[in-house]
Write a protein that holds these residues in place. Structure first.
Motif, short mmCIF file in Angstrom:
data_model
loop_
_atom_site.label_atom_id
_atom_site.label_comp_id
_atom_site.label_asym_id
_atom_site.label_seq_id
_atom_site.Cartn_x
_atom_site.Cartn_y
_atom_site.Cartn_z
N GLU A 61 0.92 -1.10 -0.04
CA GLU A 61 -0.04 -0.10 0.09
C GLU A 61 0.84 1.06 -0.08
OE1 GLU A 61 -3.53 0.03 -0.13
OE2 GLU A 61 -3.06 -1.83 -0.63
N ALA A 62 0.49 2.37 -0.69
CA ALA A 62 1.31 3.40 -0.70
C ALA A 62 1.55 4.07 0.35
CB ALA A 62 0.50 4.60 -1.70
N ASP A 63 0.83 3.97 1.53
CA ASP A 63 1.08 4.75 2.72
C ASP A 63 1.74 3.88 3.63
OD1 ASP A 63 -2.23 4.75 3.82
OD2 ASP A 63 -0.86 3.31 3.19
N THR A 64 2.21 2.60 3.45
CA THR A 64 2.88 1.72 4.34
C THR A 64 4.43 2.09 4.60
OG1 THR A 64 1.36 -0.18 3.99
CG2 THR A 64 3.53 -0.74 4.81
N PRO A 65 4.71 2.51 6.09
CA PRO A 65 5.96 2.57 5.97
C PRO A 65 7.08 1.62 5.69
CG PRO A 65 4.52 3.21 7.97
CD PRO A 65 3.90 2.29 7.16
N ASP A 66 8.24 2.06 5.44
CA ASP A 66 9.36 1.35 4.78
C ASP A 66 9.64 0.46 6.00
OD1 ASP A 66 10.78 3.86 2.85
OD2 ASP A 66 9.26 2.58 2.46
N ASN A 67 9.52 0.83 7.21
CA ASN A 67 9.91 -0.13 8.30
C ASN A 67 9.10 -1.43 8.38
OD1 ASN A 67 11.19 0.01 11.08
ND2 ASN A 67 9.20 0.71 11.96
N PHE A 68 8.06 -1.57 7.64
CA PHE A 68 7.15 -2.78 7.43
C PHE A 68 7.82 -3.49 6.25
CE2 PHE A 68 4.26 -2.31 10.81
CZ PHE A 68 4.31 -0.79 11.31
N GLN A 69 7.96 -4.97 6.37
CA GLN A 69 8.28 -5.53 5.30
C GLN A 69 7.62 -7.09 5.72
OE1 GLN A 69 11.01 -4.69 3.03
NE2 GLN A 69 10.91 -2.65 3.86
N SER A 70 7.56 -7.81 4.51
CA SER A 70 6.85 -8.99 4.29
C SER A 70 7.68 -10.00 3.67
CB SER A 70 5.53 -8.78 3.88
OG SER A 70 4.74 -9.94 4.00
N ARG A 71 7.41 -11.25 3.95
CA ARG A 71 7.98 -12.31 3.21
C ARG A 71 6.98 -13.56 3.19
NH1 ARG A 71 11.40 -14.59 6.95
NH2 ARG A 71 10.94 -13.22 8.61
#
Lengths: 114, 116
Positions: free
Chosen positions: A57-67
């Protein structure tokens, strides 16, 4: 016979200490979602996978990642948790078909940041 | 942009009575889907009922029914014969996106308390 399983149910971490939340599913669904829900608010989508395709999502901070290493598992990584990241994190899955495409949720992981 | 509005932050209902939770939506799409979820204090989101925009009949699932009024853009949830276990937060949601991996847009929720 839980279908979407989140571990752990409760997670406490320290400010700035990386944390990983886990989600697994027995439904063999194509799509897996991660939502963040802060206290007394509606869930907000962070990102989702359609198979191996990642959609942020465009406003998801870079601090959040997923695998998503395989169909069954999906992980949410918070690289440097801040106090504002304390929330309930909900994983959901859907079959990826257009008609009556229900999202099924896990029980959530409640994250506290000290 | 699509939007879901739930105007009742909190509701009370007497056990065994029926209750209606309001939901209005705004969209310019012709094809859309509406969902209701229940969230007990434990936190899990439990799917209750779905209504597609082209469905001619109002959806029903056991004690849950959806009063779908397309022209008024409302999709109210009716719970019949309320039980103590129905006390929870209820979210109305709309599917956004036309492809298979849609996202849900949620309303702000209604907290329902069932009185014995």
């Amino acid at each position: 016979d839980a279908m979407v399983i989140q571990n752990p149910r409760y997670q406490v971490t320290q400010f700035g200490k990386p944390v990983t939340l886990s989600c697994s599913q027995t439904l063999n669904h194509n799509v897996m979602y991660w939502y963040q829900q802060k206290s007394s608010q509606a869930p907000k989508l962070l990102f989702h996978y359609y198979d191996k395709d990642f959609n942020n999502e465009a406003d998801t901070p870079d601090n959040f990642q997923s695998r998503r290493p395989n169909t069954s598992f999906c992980f949410l990584d918070i690289r440097s948790p801040g106090l504002g990241d304390a929330a309930m994190y909900l994983c959901a899955t859907s079959a990826g078909q257009l008609a009556k495409n229900i999202q099924y949720f896990g029980a959530g992981t409640r994250l506290s940041v000290l | 942009a699509q939007k879901i509005t739930q105007t009742q932050p909190g509701m009370f209902v007497q056990e065994k009575e029926a209750v209606t939770l309001d939901c209005t939506y705004d969209t310019s799409d012709q094809s859309y889907g509406l969902f209701w979820y229940k969230q007990p204090s434990s936190g899990e989101m439990i799917f209750l009922i779905y209504q597609g925009s082209y469905d001619e009949q109002n959806a029903t699932e056991g004690r849950y029914s959806l009063n779908f009024q397309k022209a008024r853009k409302s999709a109210n949830l009716v719970i019949s014969a309320s039980q103590l276990g129905d006390s929870a937060m209820y979210f109305c949601a709309m599917r956004e996106g036309k492809d298979s991996s849609y996202k849900l847009i949620f309303g702000s929720g209604t907290r329902l308390l069932v009185r014995p």
